[in-house]
Design an enzyme around this catalytic site. Structure first.
Site, PDB file in Angstrom:
ATOM      1  N   GLU A   1       0.816  -1.221   0.000  1.00  0.00           N
ATOM      2  CA  GLU A   1       0.000   0.000   0.000  1.00  0.00           C
ATOM      3  C   GLU A   1       0.847   1.266   0.000  1.00  0.00           C
ATOM      4  OE1 GLU A   1      -0.713  -2.581   1.992  1.00  0.00           O
ATOM      5  OE2 GLU A   1      -2.749  -3.191   1.446  1.00  0.00           O
TER       6      GLU A   1
ATOM      7  N   HIS B   1      -9.455  -4.661  10.962  1.00  0.00           N
ATOM      8  CA  HIS B   1     -10.156  -4.451   9.691  1.00  0.00           C
ATOM      9  C   HIS B   1     -11.415  -3.586   9.839  1.00  0.00           C
ATOM     10  CE1 HIS B   1      -7.437  -7.375   8.112  1.00  0.00           C
ATOM     11  NE2 HIS B   1      -8.100  -7.571   6.993  1.00  0.00           N
TER      12      HIS B   1
END
Lengths: 313, 327
Positions: B60, B129
């Site tokens: 990322e 998450h």
């Protein structure tokens, strides 16, 4: 290129003096000793190739054609600075001369270089991106992620590690598990090479060859250019982690003295000519201080003009 | 108007912008061959090819930075995070590079980039998450943040984001990808400006300020309140930054009572900022203290009962409305 190297040297000496006189704020990292690296790189490339570097960036902007005036004014925080006095020593930008910064988070600009090279490949340009970083950057996550992306997408980037042996005060030996930094590239299947960064001609010639190959077919390359900074990491660093003897050893191998000797030996440079070039460099550096002193600052309300770009497409 | 899902609306927005501008490309994990982890990019690889729909490794920080660099030299990247919880790995690029370059370069480099992907707690995904990142990013000058709650807003805001000359985060609502709503036909250009809230339901007794996943929640509660003779106005912020103060203040000046329901955590949350602005600007209009409904201030537990306890829900919102209405 001798003139450029002397300009960088004399500019940095003036910057040092002005920092001590408290005309320059923040951090200030000098490039003295490393001049042959960026001079060799610009000699090997075109002015429209993309250049991006870390925070020791004064020499890179000067090499790209940013005036000494605009560089010194930036250090003084003046509106006439190359980043309007809003970036400072570590954030020199000059879009017109394809100088894309001046980035102060170690390793964080290597992904940006990947993006710039991605864009030139996307547009089928034969531009090469020169990405400079120090030996300290090679242990950052961003560096590794970017190298993998660069190799994976076959991007036209020359990754230039300016190995000056110290990441701030930590020697490469104490920071890096490799015996030689160039081997980092191997893990990403990027060709790597080692260059003597005190020898302008070697830097120019080896990079010319690499750049020529990239222009024919986009691909990355990695070079470890071994150099040395004469000063501390920044102006506030007395560099007590290394010996006087070590510094003196490198001073004897000075890149400017070396290029001068090469040219003199070949009958291409007289002492008078050298003195004249040096005199001009000193004058430019001194004039840049006057220019910066006489320049104005942005009005404080102007600060809001640089948060969001106006308009949409 | 026709009814499509939130996911289809985003897909249409991407396709239309890719079609319109050759400088636009989509990059992220699983966006191309896998057709998107949440199928938002379904069909785009086939239509636009691998040069413009690009799969990345799990990096990322690397590919977010690649996007920033490409934007500096004139491309208009759309960077997908598989979830904004993963954007935290790229925090340095999103926070320290994208929004700072304009200032640092004295105005020479703007960064026209869109970061998009699902955001906010979904269902039993556990602590790593389940992040609602809007307050983190909205606190950064130079970034714009929007949080669409309906298919129409998702399409209109994403298209606007891609055309904006600044870094814009489109925080999609993970739980709403399959929700349906009315959207203009594809041949009609749909652009929704950033910084415009929308009154999703009119009312006169209390203003419920919400965004993203809390919009359907607020609408459900408002319907229940009506049966109890409490008329609730539901304001969907749509953009967190820039923030539409005018729509908020106009509503509060009529209802005099406010509940803010947000999907994120309470400390330094979006609701805290809105609450401050209301009391600072229209203090005299308030007939009751502003109440916030947020997550509990804990990392998200996996256990379903505990997760439901932590999240804002209808009971909490109902109780908050009754509190400000002294009902």
């Amino acid at each position: 290129m001798l003139a450029l190297m002397l300009l960088i040297r004399r500019f940095e000496e003036r910057a040092s003096q002005q920092y001590q006189a408290q005309k320059i704020g923040g951090f200030c990292h000098l490039y003295i000793g490393q001049e042959a690296v960026v001079a060799g790189a610009v000699a090997a490339t075109r002015p429209d190739d993309y250049m991006i570097t870390a925070y020791r960036d004064h020499g890179h902007a000067l090499a790209r054609g940013t005036s000494a005036d605009a560089c010194m004014a930036e250090l003084f925080g003046k509106e006439t600075g190359c980043s309007r006095g809003l970036g400072g020593s570590m954030h020199f930008f000059d879009k017109g001369n394809h100088m894309y910064g001046g980035h102060a988070i170690v390793g964080a600009h290597v992904p940006l270089a990947a993006g710039m090279a991605f864009a030139s490949k996307y547009r089928n340009e034969d531009r090469v991106t020169l990405c400079f970083f120090g030996d300290g950057a090679i242990n950052q996550g961003a560096f590794h992620e970017a190298l993998n992306l660069i190799a994976l997408y076959k991007l036209p980037v020359v990754l230039i590690c300016e190995n000056n042996l110290f990441a701030m005060g930590t020697s490469v030996k104490r920071s890096t598990s490799l015996k030689q930094i160039a081997d980092r590239a191997e893990g990403y299947d990027i060709p790597g090479d080692i260059i003597d960064g005190m020898n302008f001609r070697e830097v120019r010639d080896k990079l010319s060859e690499i750049v020529g190959s990239i222009r024919k077919e986009p691909h990355p390359a990695f070079v470890e250019i071994r150099t040395y900074r004469y000063r501390g990491h920044s102006m506030s660093d007395p560099a007590s982690y290394r010996t006087k003897d070590e510094l003196e050893k490198y001073r004897l191998d000075d890149p400017i003295i070396r290029l001068r000797a090469q040219l003199t030996r070949e009958g291409k440079l007289t002492n008078e000519q050298f003195d004249q070039i040096d005199k001009e460099a000193k004058e430019k550096a001194l004039a840049s201080v006057k220019f910066a002193e006489n320049s104005g600052e942005l009005p404080v309300e102007g600060v809001y003009d640089y948060v969001y770009a106006k308009g949409a497409r | 108007m026709r009814e499509i899902t939130y996911r289809q609306a985003l897909n249409e927005a991407l396709a239309e912008e890719l079609e319109r501008d050759p400088n636009v490309f989509l990059m992220g994990e699983e966006v191309a061959e896998y057709q998107g982890a949440y199928k938002v990019s379904q069909g785009l690889l086939e239509r636009f090819g691998p040069k413009r729909i690009i799969d990345t490794p799990i990096s990322e920080n690397g590919f977010a930075g690649l996007g920033v660099g490409a934007a500096m030299v004139g491309l208009r990247p759309i960077i997908e995070f598989m979830t904004f919880s993963f954007s935290l790995v790229a925090f340095d690029q999103v926070v320290n590079n994208a929004p700072n370059l304009l200032m640092m370069s004295g105005g020479q480099f703007n960064v026209p980039i869109t970061f998009r992907g699902p955001n906010g707690p979904a269902h039993q995904l556990g602590a790593t998450h389940s992040h609602a990142t809007e307050n983190l990013y909205a606190s950064v000058p130079g970034l714009k943040v929007c949080t669409p709650a309906t298919p129409r807003d998702a399409k209109g805001l994403l298209k606007t984001a891609v055309r904006d000359d600044n870094p814009v985060l489109v925080l999609e609502a993970e739980l709403l990808y399959s929700s349906k709503g009315l959207v203009e036909p594809p041949d009609e250009e749909l652009l929704i400006p950033l910084g415009q809230a929308e009154v999703k339901r009119e009312g006169s007794d209390v203003s419920i300020i919400c965004y993203a996943q809390t919009v359907p929640l607020a609408l459900t509660v408002a319907a229940q309140l009506e049966e109890q003779d409490i008329s609730a106005e539901v304001i969907d912020l749509r953009s967190i930054k820039p923030l539409d103060e005018e729509t908020i203040f106009n509503s509060v000046a009529r209802t005099h009572r406010v509940v803010i329901v947000e999907q994120g955590r309470p400390f330094c949350g979006v609701g805290a900022e809105i609450c401050y602005r209301i009391q600072k600007n229209i203090f005299d209009e308030l007939d009751a203290p502003v109440v916030r409904v947020s997550q509990e201030d804990v990392p998200m537990p996996y256990n379903e009962r505990l997760e439901q306890f932590v999240l804002p829900n209808a009971d909490k919102l109902m109780a908050a409305v009754k509190k400000v209405c002294y009902a």
